[in-house]
Scaffold this active site. Structure first.
Site, short mmCIF file in Angstrom:
data_model
loop_
_atom_site.label_atom_id
_atom_site.label_comp_id
_atom_site.label_asym_id
_atom_site.label_seq_id
_atom_site.Cartn_x
_atom_site.Cartn_y
_atom_site.Cartn_z
CG LEU A 1 7.45 1.34 -0.96
CD1 LEU A 1 8.43 1.04 -2.25
CD2 LEU A 1 6.51 0.25 -0.50
CG HIS A 2 8.35 0.05 6.21
ND1 HIS A 2 8.89 -1.26 6.06
CD2 HIS A 2 7.07 0.08 6.12
CE1 HIS A 2 7.67 -1.89 6.25
NE2 HIS A 2 6.62 -1.12 6.43
CE LYS B 1 3.42 -4.09 11.74
NZ LYS B 1 2.35 -3.86 10.57
N GLY C 1 10.88 -2.90 5.50
CA GLY C 1 10.26 -4.36 5.53
C GLY C 1 9.78 -4.43 4.27
CG HIS C 2 7.00 -2.07 2.09
ND1 HIS C 2 6.86 -0.82 2.71
CD2 HIS C 2 5.79 -2.82 2.02
CE1 HIS C 2 5.73 -1.10 3.17
NE2 HIS C 2 4.81 -1.97 2.84
CG MET D 1 -2.01 -1.37 1.06
SD MET D 1 -3.29 -1.05 2.04
CE MET D 1 -2.86 -0.70 3.51
N GLY D 2 2.02 1.10 -0.27
CA GLY D 2 3.06 2.18 -0.52
C GLY D 2 3.57 2.78 0.74
CB SER E 1 4.23 -0.45 10.71
OG SER E 1 3.06 0.09 10.29
O1 PAF Z 1 0.02 -5.90 3.88
C1 PAF Z 1 -0.38 -4.97 3.02
O2 PAF Z 1 0.42 -3.84 2.75
C2 PAF Z 1 -1.99 -4.89 2.43
O3 PAF Z 1 -2.85 -5.66 3.32
C3 PAF Z 1 -1.81 -5.69 1.08
C4 PAF Z 1 -1.39 -7.04 1.25
C5 PAF Z 1 -0.84 -4.98 0.17
C6 PAF Z 1 -3.31 -5.65 0.47
O4 PAF Z 1 -3.78 -4.27 0.35
#
Ligand code: PAF
Length: 284
Positions: free
Chosen positions: A31-32, A149, A34-35, A28-29, A185
């Site tokens: 970004l940190h 997480k 973890g992503h 969901m953007g 997060s």
């Molecule tokens: O974990 C998330 O960021 C969201 O729940 C996901 C999996 C991208 C779905 O919108």
């Protein structure tokens, strides 16, 4: 990398890479680190990585939470441009493109949707299932990457894949933490600096009591964790449960421990107005 704004443009691009292995990183953007770990893993495992950035309205049970969700598309694209290759894709659709005559998967989440996040955020997991199913149908990835997480979300997505016969492999990636132990997060950016520093108490407390798990009664252990975190000004625990990793059945007593199962302690805490979740593996 290619930034793609519509599902029809994405389908066209996917036609051109047919036969190559693809990894999907749904986000969901905001970004940190973890992503970044998820993206790195996908880049290492697949010919093509697709990162989706979409703040999914159907998974927010609270409108204000949706409004306040951090949106940092430009810096997200900058981060991704450093990591992705020329054929990788960033998918940034609009809501009316995504939710356009979608067929909602007829699956039953049962107990998975009734406790912890499911109990406190009604409708949240059905929203997650809808968007993940749409993204899977669009991208048909060999692999999809999710962070541990969101432990309960992972169990829900595994159940979606199993019930719908989706061929995608779900790759589970570890929690990345800030220096004080706070789980990374997108919501952390909403914490005031002082609260963000203090929020390290959540993980420290989980770690401390995990070590005592075999010597303390489960009810006492839960109470100790909740009391200790609630004693920190501005912090309020919403729930703490120890559950098995598959069915998420709460552990009530050490006598119920099954040696075949793995257990995870899951917590949701309000730090001021910001709701944080975290979890830790318990080995009994
Ligand atoms: O974990 C998330 O960021 C969201 O729940 C996901 C999996 C991208 C779905 O919108």
């Amino acid at each position: 990398m290619k930034q793609i704004g519509t599902s029809s443009a994405l389908k066209n691009q996917l036609e051109m890479i047919r036969g190559k292995s693809t990894g999907l990183v749904p986000t969901m953007g905001a970004l940190h680190a973890g992503h970044i770990l998820l993206v790195e893993k996908s880049v290492g495992d697949n010919d093509i990585t697709i990162v989706s950035i979409f703040v999914n309205p159907t998974q927010f049970n609270d409108k204000r939470d949706l409004e306040k969700y951090p949106r940092t598309l430009n810096s997200d694209l900058e981060i991704l441009s450093e990591m992705l290759g020329k054929d990788d894709m960033v998918f940034t659709p609009a809501a009316d493109d995504i939710y356009n005559n979608e067929k909602i998967p007829g699956i039953d989440l049962g107990h998975l949707d009734k406790i912890m996040e499911g109990e406190h955020r009604p409708g949240h997991f059905m929203g997650v299932v809808r968007i993940v199913n749409i993204l899977f149908e669009l991208c048909l990835p060999q692999r999809a990457y999710f962070g541990r997480k969101d432990f309960q979300q992972l169990a829900v997505i595994k159940s979606l894949v199993k019930q719908s016969g989706i061929k995608t492999n779900i790759i589970e990636c570890p929690i990345v933490r800030e220096a004080n132990g706070l789980a990374m997060s997108s919501r952390n950016s909403r914490l005031l600096p002082e609260m963000r520093e203090k929020a390290g108490i959540i993980y420290r407390t989980l770690e401390k009591y995990r070590e005592q798990a075999l010597t303390v009664d489960i009810t006492a252990l839960k109470n100790n964790i909740i009391t200790e975190i609630n004693a920190q000004k501005g912090f309020k625990v919403e729930y703490f449960e120890i559950v098995d990793d598959i069915e998420l059945k709460p552990l009530v007593s050490v006598t119920d421990i099954n040696n075949e199962s793995h257990y995870t302690g899951c917590i949701a805490v309000y730090a001021g107005e910001v709701r944080l979740i975290d979890n830790i593996k318990f080995s009994f």
